[in-house]
Motif scaffolding. Structure first.
Motif, mmCIF file in Angstrom:
data_model
loop_
_atom_site.group_PDB
_atom_site.id
_atom_site.type_symbol
_atom_site.label_atom_id
_atom_site.label_comp_id
_atom_site.label_asym_id
_atom_site.label_seq_id
_atom_site.Cartn_x
_atom_site.Cartn_y
_atom_site.Cartn_z
ATOM 1 N N MET A 1 0.827 -1.203 0.000
ATOM 2 C CA MET A 1 0.000 0.000 0.000
ATOM 3 C C MET A 1 0.866 1.260 0.000
ATOM 4 O O MET A 1 0.586 2.214 -0.698
ATOM 5 C CB MET A 1 -0.926 -0.041 1.223
ATOM 6 N N SER A 2 1.909 1.254 0.813
ATOM 7 C CA SER A 2 2.749 2.451 0.874
ATOM 8 C C SER A 2 3.534 2.649 -0.419
ATOM 9 O O SER A 2 3.857 3.763 -0.779
ATOM 10 C CB SER A 2 3.698 2.361 2.067
ATOM 11 N N ILE A 3 3.823 1.537 -1.145
ATOM 12 C CA ILE A 3 4.544 1.657 -2.417
ATOM 13 C C ILE A 3 3.652 2.346 -3.446
ATOM 14 O O ILE A 3 4.107 3.215 -4.198
ATOM 15 C CB ILE A 3 4.999 0.266 -2.897
ATOM 16 N N LEU A 4 2.374 1.984 -3.454
ATOM 17 C CA LEU A 4 1.448 2.634 -4.379
ATOM 18 C C LEU A 4 1.279 4.110 -4.052
ATOM 19 O O LEU A 4 1.191 4.946 -4.953
ATOM 20 C CB LEU A 4 0.093 1.929 -4.347
ATOM 21 N N LEU A 5 1.224 4.431 -2.782
ATOM 22 C CA LEU A 5 1.099 5.838 -2.381
ATOM 23 C C LEU A 5 2.342 6.625 -2.789
ATOM 24 O O LEU A 5 2.238 7.741 -3.302
ATOM 25 C CB LEU A 5 0.873 5.919 -0.867
ATOM 26 N N LEU A 6 3.526 6.032 -2.578
ATOM 27 C CA LEU A 6 4.780 6.681 -2.972
ATOM 28 C C LEU A 6 4.837 6.855 -4.488
ATOM 29 O O LEU A 6 5.244 7.905 -4.993
ATOM 30 C CB LEU A 6 5.967 5.848 -2.476
ATOM 31 N N LEU A 7 4.401 5.825 -5.227
ATOM 32 C CA LEU A 7 4.371 5.902 -6.683
ATOM 33 C C LEU A 7 3.412 6.989 -7.156
ATOM 34 O O LEU A 7 3.712 7.741 -8.088
ATOM 35 C CB LEU A 7 3.961 4.544 -7.255
ATOM 36 N N ASP A 8 2.266 7.101 -6.482
ATOM 37 C CA ASP A 8 1.284 8.129 -6.828
ATOM 38 C C ASP A 8 1.867 9.526 -6.620
ATOM 39 O O ASP A 8 1.681 10.418 -7.452
ATOM 40 C CB ASP A 8 0.026 7.930 -5.981
ATOM 41 N N VAL A 9 2.585 9.711 -5.529
ATOM 42 C CA VAL A 9 3.206 11.020 -5.256
ATOM 43 C C VAL A 9 4.247 11.346 -6.324
ATOM 44 O O VAL A 9 4.308 12.466 -6.828
ATOM 45 C CB VAL A 9 3.830 11.028 -3.841
ATOM 46 N N TRP A 10 5.066 10.342 -6.705
ATOM 47 C CA TRP A 10 6.091 10.594 -7.709
ATOM 48 C C TRP A 10 5.487 10.877 -9.070
ATOM 49 O O TRP A 10 5.960 11.740 -9.809
ATOM 50 C CB TRP A 10 7.069 9.412 -7.783
ATOM 51 N N VAL A 11 4.425 10.143 -9.427
ATOM 52 C CA VAL A 11 3.757 10.399 -10.704
ATOM 53 C C VAL A 11 3.163 11.798 -10.711
ATOM 54 O O VAL A 11 3.249 12.531 -11.701
ATOM 55 C CB VAL A 11 2.678 9.324 -10.966
ATOM 56 N N GLU A 12 2.579 12.205 -9.601
ATOM 57 C CA GLU A 12 2.007 13.550 -9.509
ATOM 58 C C GLU A 12 3.090 14.614 -9.647
ATOM 59 O O GLU A 12 2.907 15.614 -10.348
ATOM 60 C CB GLU A 12 1.288 13.688 -8.158
ATOM 61 N N ARG A 13 4.231 14.400 -9.013
ATOM 62 C CA ARG A 13 5.335 15.367 -9.131
ATOM 63 C C ARG A 13 5.879 15.410 -10.554
ATOM 64 O O ARG A 13 6.188 16.487 -11.077
ATOM 65 C CB ARG A 13 6.454 15.004 -8.157
ATOM 66 N N LEU A 14 6.007 14.233 -11.189
ATOM 67 C CA LEU A 14 6.504 14.204 -12.561
ATOM 68 C C LEU A 14 5.552 14.918 -13.512
ATOM 69 O O LEU A 14 5.988 15.655 -14.405
ATOM 70 C CB LEU A 14 6.707 12.752 -13.011
ATOM 71 N N LEU A 15 4.253 14.712 -13.316
ATOM 72 C CA LEU A 15 3.288 15.418 -14.159
ATOM 73 C C LEU A 15 3.355 16.923 -13.937
ATOM 74 O O LEU A 15 3.275 17.702 -14.893
ATOM 75 C CB LEU A 15 1.870 14.904 -13.868
ATOM 76 N N LEU A 16 3.507 17.329 -12.686
ATOM 77 C CA LEU A 16 3.607 18.761 -12.386
ATOM 78 C C LEU A 16 4.840 19.367 -13.050
ATOM 79 O O LEU A 16 4.766 20.440 -13.664
ATOM 80 C CB LEU A 16 3.662 18.964 -10.866
ATOM 81 N N VAL A 17 5.969 18.676 -12.970
ATOM 82 C CA VAL A 17 7.200 19.164 -13.600
ATOM 83 C C VAL A 17 7.044 19.200 -15.118
ATOM 84 O O VAL A 17 7.437 20.159 -15.782
ATOM 85 C CB VAL A 17 8.401 18.286 -13.171
ATOM 86 N N ALA A 18 6.430 18.150 -15.681
ATOM 87 C CA ALA A 18 6.256 18.098 -17.135
ATOM 88 C C ALA A 18 5.366 19.241 -17.617
ATOM 89 O O ALA A 18 5.685 19.912 -18.597
ATOM 90 C CB ALA A 18 5.659 16.749 -17.537
ATOM 91 N N PHE A 19 4.248 19.466 -16.925
ATOM 92 C CA PHE A 19 3.368 20.557 -17.343
ATOM 93 C C PHE A 19 4.018 21.922 -17.143
ATOM 94 O O PHE A 19 3.805 22.845 -17.930
ATOM 95 C CB PHE A 19 2.035 20.490 -16.595
#
Length: 66
Positions: free
Chosen positions: A1-19
């Motif tokens: 569960m914590s791995i998915l949460l960490l992955l979600d945070v990283w994906v959100e940060r990557l999308l923010l940086v990309a945009f």
């Protein structure tokens, strides 16, 4: 569960940086385009002024006006 949460945070940060990068690049390209258009308009206006001065000083143009 914590791995998915960490992955979600990283994906959100990557999308923010990309945009953010896309927004900055879009703004820079828009400004470059505007500068090029203004330069082209300035060159065209300068050429028109030069042509007008050449034609207004020619003898044919003076003969037409008189």
């Amino acid at each position: 569960m914590s791995i998915l949460l960490l992955l979600d945070v990283w994906v959100e940060r990557l999308l923010l940086v990309a945009f953010s990068i896309i927004a900055v690049l879009g703004t820079v390209l828009f400004l470059i385009n505007e500068i090029v258009m203004l330069s082209a308009m300035t060159v065209i206006l300068g050429a028109l002024v030069i042509l007008f001065r050449v034609f207004s000083s020619s003898e044919d143009f003076k003969a037409l006006n008189s």
